[in-house]
Write a protein that holds these residues in place. Structure first.
Motif, mmCIF file in Angstrom:
data_model
loop_
_atom_site.group_PDB
_atom_site.id
_atom_site.type_symbol
_atom_site.label_atom_id
_atom_site.label_comp_id
_atom_site.label_asym_id
_atom_site.label_seq_id
_atom_site.Cartn_x
_atom_site.Cartn_y
_atom_site.Cartn_z
ATOM 1 N N THR A 105 144.839 -64.771 36.686
ATOM 2 C CA THR A 105 144.780 -65.511 35.423
ATOM 3 C C THR A 105 143.945 -64.760 34.392
ATOM 4 O O THR A 105 144.317 -64.654 33.213
ATOM 5 N N GLN A 106 142.813 -64.218 34.836
ATOM 6 C CA GLN A 106 141.936 -63.482 33.929
ATOM 7 C C GLN A 106 142.587 -62.185 33.443
ATOM 8 O O GLN A 106 142.399 -61.778 32.290
ATOM 9 N N LEU A 107 143.355 -61.544 34.310
ATOM 10 C CA LEU A 107 144.038 -60.312 33.911
ATOM 11 C C LEU A 107 145.081 -60.593 32.831
ATOM 12 O O LEU A 107 145.265 -59.794 31.909
ATOM 13 N N VAL A 108 145.757 -61.730 32.945
ATOM 14 C CA VAL A 108 146.727 -62.110 31.919
ATOM 15 C C VAL A 108 146.018 -62.351 30.591
ATOM 16 O O VAL A 108 146.460 -61.882 29.533
ATOM 17 N N ALA B 208 151.514 -62.530 37.209
ATOM 18 C CA ALA B 208 150.739 -61.827 36.185
ATOM 19 C C ALA B 208 151.502 -60.601 35.688
ATOM 20 O O ALA B 208 151.517 -60.300 34.487
ATOM 21 N N ALA B 209 152.155 -59.908 36.610
ATOM 22 C CA ALA B 209 152.947 -58.732 36.231
ATOM 23 C C ALA B 209 154.100 -59.132 35.319
ATOM 24 O O ALA B 209 154.413 -58.434 34.346
ATOM 25 N N ALA B 210 154.735 -60.259 35.612
ATOM 26 C CA ALA B 210 155.857 -60.727 34.793
ATOM 27 C C ALA B 210 155.422 -61.032 33.366
ATOM 28 O O ALA B 210 156.236 -60.986 32.436
ATOM 29 N N LYS B 211 154.130 -61.320 33.176
ATOM 30 C CA LYS B 211 153.594 -61.599 31.838
ATOM 31 C C LYS B 211 153.032 -60.343 31.172
ATOM 32 O O LYS B 211 152.399 -60.428 30.124
ATOM 33 N N GLY B 212 153.247 -59.191 31.805
ATOM 34 C CA GLY B 212 152.840 -57.924 31.207
ATOM 35 C C GLY B 212 151.427 -57.487 31.496
ATOM 36 O O GLY B 212 150.960 -56.482 30.953
ATOM 37 N N ALA B 213 150.720 -58.198 32.385
ATOM 38 C CA ALA B 213 149.310 -57.902 32.608
ATOM 39 C C ALA B 213 149.070 -56.671 33.474
ATOM 40 O O ALA B 213 147.969 -56.115 33.464
ATOM 41 N N LEU B 214 150.080 -56.237 34.224
ATOM 42 C CA LEU B 214 149.884 -55.127 35.161
ATOM 43 C C LEU B 214 150.744 -53.915 34.821
ATOM 44 O O LEU B 214 150.924 -53.028 35.650
ATOM 45 N N LYS B 215 151.246 -53.852 33.612
ATOM 46 C CA LYS B 215 152.185 -52.784 33.267
ATOM 47 C C LYS B 215 151.543 -51.403 33.249
ATOM 48 O O LYS B 215 152.241 -50.392 33.362
ATOM 49 N N ASP B 216 150.205 -51.330 33.121
ATOM 50 C CA ASP B 216 149.523 -50.036 33.090
ATOM 51 C C ASP B 216 148.877 -49.670 34.421
ATOM 52 O O ASP B 216 148.187 -48.645 34.513
ATOM 53 N N VAL B 217 149.079 -50.484 35.445
ATOM 54 C CA VAL B 217 148.445 -50.211 36.737
ATOM 55 C C VAL B 217 149.025 -48.938 37.344
ATOM 56 O O VAL B 217 150.228 -48.833 37.574
ATOM 57 N N GLY B 218 148.153 -47.961 37.602
ATOM 58 C CA GLY B 218 148.589 -46.709 38.212
ATOM 59 C C GLY B 218 148.337 -46.670 39.701
ATOM 60 O O GLY B 218 149.046 -46.002 40.442
ATOM 61 N N ALA B 219 147.307 -47.383 40.163
ATOM 62 C CA ALA B 219 146.991 -47.436 41.587
ATOM 63 C C ALA B 219 146.817 -48.894 41.992
ATOM 64 O O ALA B 219 146.025 -49.620 41.395
ATOM 65 N N LEU B 220 147.573 -49.317 43.004
ATOM 66 C CA LEU B 220 147.497 -50.689 43.503
ATOM 67 C C LEU B 220 147.178 -50.636 44.988
ATOM 68 O O LEU B 220 147.977 -50.161 45.800
ATOM 69 N N LEU C 243 155.976 -59.015 45.680
ATOM 70 C CA LEU C 243 155.567 -57.747 45.069
ATOM 71 C C LEU C 243 156.789 -56.895 44.736
ATOM 72 O O LEU C 243 156.874 -56.295 43.653
ATOM 73 N N ALA C 244 157.751 -56.856 45.653
ATOM 74 C CA ALA C 244 158.960 -56.053 45.450
ATOM 75 C C ALA C 244 159.764 -56.543 44.251
ATOM 76 O O ALA C 244 160.363 -55.746 43.525
ATOM 77 N N ALA D 278 161.780 -55.431 38.866
ATOM 78 C CA ALA D 278 161.912 -55.876 37.477
ATOM 79 C C ALA D 278 161.247 -54.919 36.495
ATOM 80 O O ALA D 278 161.267 -55.154 35.282
ATOM 81 N N ASP D 279 160.645 -53.843 37.007
ATOM 82 C CA ASP D 279 159.976 -52.834 36.175
ATOM 83 C C ASP D 279 158.806 -53.394 35.375
ATOM 84 O O ASP D 279 158.446 -52.856 34.323
ATOM 85 N N VAL D 280 158.190 -54.466 35.874
ATOM 86 C CA VAL D 280 156.979 -54.980 35.226
ATOM 87 C C VAL D 280 155.735 -54.477 35.948
ATOM 88 O O VAL D 280 154.609 -54.737 35.521
ATOM 89 N N LEU D 281 155.945 -53.756 37.031
ATOM 90 C CA LEU D 281 154.866 -53.153 37.806
ATOM 91 C C LEU D 281 155.417 -51.864 38.396
ATOM 92 O O LEU D 281 156.433 -51.882 39.086
ATOM 93 N N HIS D 282 154.773 -50.736 38.104
ATOM 94 C CA HIS D 282 155.288 -49.459 38.612
ATOM 95 C C HIS D 282 154.139 -48.490 38.871
ATOM 96 O O HIS D 282 153.945 -47.516 38.141
ATOM 97 N N PRO D 283 153.353 -48.750 39.930
ATOM 98 C CA PRO D 283 152.207 -47.891 40.237
ATOM 99 C C PRO D 283 152.636 -46.520 40.750
ATOM 100 O O PRO D 283 153.722 -46.351 41.303
ATOM 101 N N GLY D 284 151.746 -45.553 40.585
ATOM 102 C CA GLY D 284 151.972 -44.236 41.166
ATOM 103 C C GLY D 284 151.461 -44.182 42.593
ATOM 104 O O GLY D 284 151.957 -43.414 43.417
#
Length: 285
Positions: free
Chosen positions: A33-36, A71-83, A98-99, A104-110
């Motif tokens: 919630t806080q990340l959103v 949270a990812a669906a709301k755009g909060a994790l779009k910049d996450v590089g390491a999960l 998670l999958a 949905a391309d709202v989360l794409h860590p390296g």
């Protein structure tokens, strides 16, 4: 990892490294919630996007994965590089949530670490499907699924994903201690075999694109091209500068593979080790 250098216990605006904090599902839901909230500009202040989210050893499970997916669906994790989600209690339902975010391309860590959890072949199937469907997951470089229960079915599913172009820039793959037998190990060896044969020769057809940028399309890719395609940041290079993804051999960038502590026979492990040696892949069997 390549996406951050902050040590355990570090908390900054863009890095949350909370190893072993025992936040549980309730804490994870509050964090989501806080990340959103932080991801949205407020009172003239810019959005604050988390880039590294490492929650290993936190007693979180499927409910936490659902919260992070929302949270990812709301755009909060779009910049996450390491999960990092290792050493928790995540089951098949959590990996499926998670999958869905990955697909949905709202989360794409390296870097994606889910080792030491409780999921099996169903979770592996969902993850493999996401890696195949998501163009953004081409940037995935490190994947750890060690110490779970994916078995032969999960390993074969992942091998099929890699063979058909999933996670083409993967450099490190950890599948040790997953109850994988001969069928799964041989399936992975066959993917490496295809790559080894494809790497022996190189043919290129170079032409100038409409934008005036030289493009090279490859039937097979050689050593020099690997240096360009598999270096850090290659996934962010202009697409005009890269060969079409479908022409890259599977697991082309792989450099580290660990399938140790599984139940495969010595013969199957030897076949995999042999294929890995041809590819100069550091392999633990």
């Amino acid at each position: 990892n390549s996406f951050g250098s902050c040590s355990r216990g570090c908390t900054t605006i863009d890095k949350l490294h909370w190893w072993g904090a025992s936040i549980g599902n309730a804490g994870c839901e509050e964090l989501s919630t806080q990340l959103v909230s932080a991801s949205k500009p407020y009172d003239g202040k810019p959005a604050r996007m988390v880039k590294n989210l490492l929650l290993g050893g936190n007693m979180v499970g499927d409910a936490c994965m659902g919260a992070l997916a929302r949270a990812a669906a709301k755009g909060a994790l779009k910049d996450v590089g390491a999960l990092g989600l290792s050493r928790n209690s995540i089951g098949d339902a959590g990996v499926k949530a998670l999958a869905e975010a990955l697909a949905a391309d709202v989360l794409h860590p390296g870097d994606l670490y889910i080792s030491g959890n409780r999921f099996g072949s169903t979770g592996a199937l969902a993850l493999a499907s996401a890696l195949s469907e998501s163009a953004a997951m081409r940037r995935l470089e490190r994947l750890s699924l060690a110490d779970n229960r994916i078995g032969d079915e999960g390993a074969v599913t992942l091998a099929d994903c890699f063979a058909t172009g999933g996670a083409r820039q993967l450099e490190s793959l950890h599948l040790h201690n997953n109850n994988i037998g001969d069928e799964g190990v041989v399936a992975i060896a066959q993917v490496l075999s295809r790559t080894a044969m494809a790497s022996m020769t190189t043919t290129a057809d170079t032409k100038k694109s409409e934008k005036g940028i030289f493009r090279t399309t490859f039937e097979t890719i050689g050593t020099l091209e690997r240096l360009f395609l598999c270096t850090e940041g290659a996934a962010e290079k202009p697409q005009e500068d890269l060969p079409p993804a479908e022409l890259l051999p599977p697991l082309y960038c792989l450099r580290t593979l660990n399938v140790g502590s599984n139940r495969a026979s010595t013969r199957a492990k030897g076949a995999l080790a042999g294929m890995a040696a041809q590819r100069s892949v550091e392999c633990s069997v």
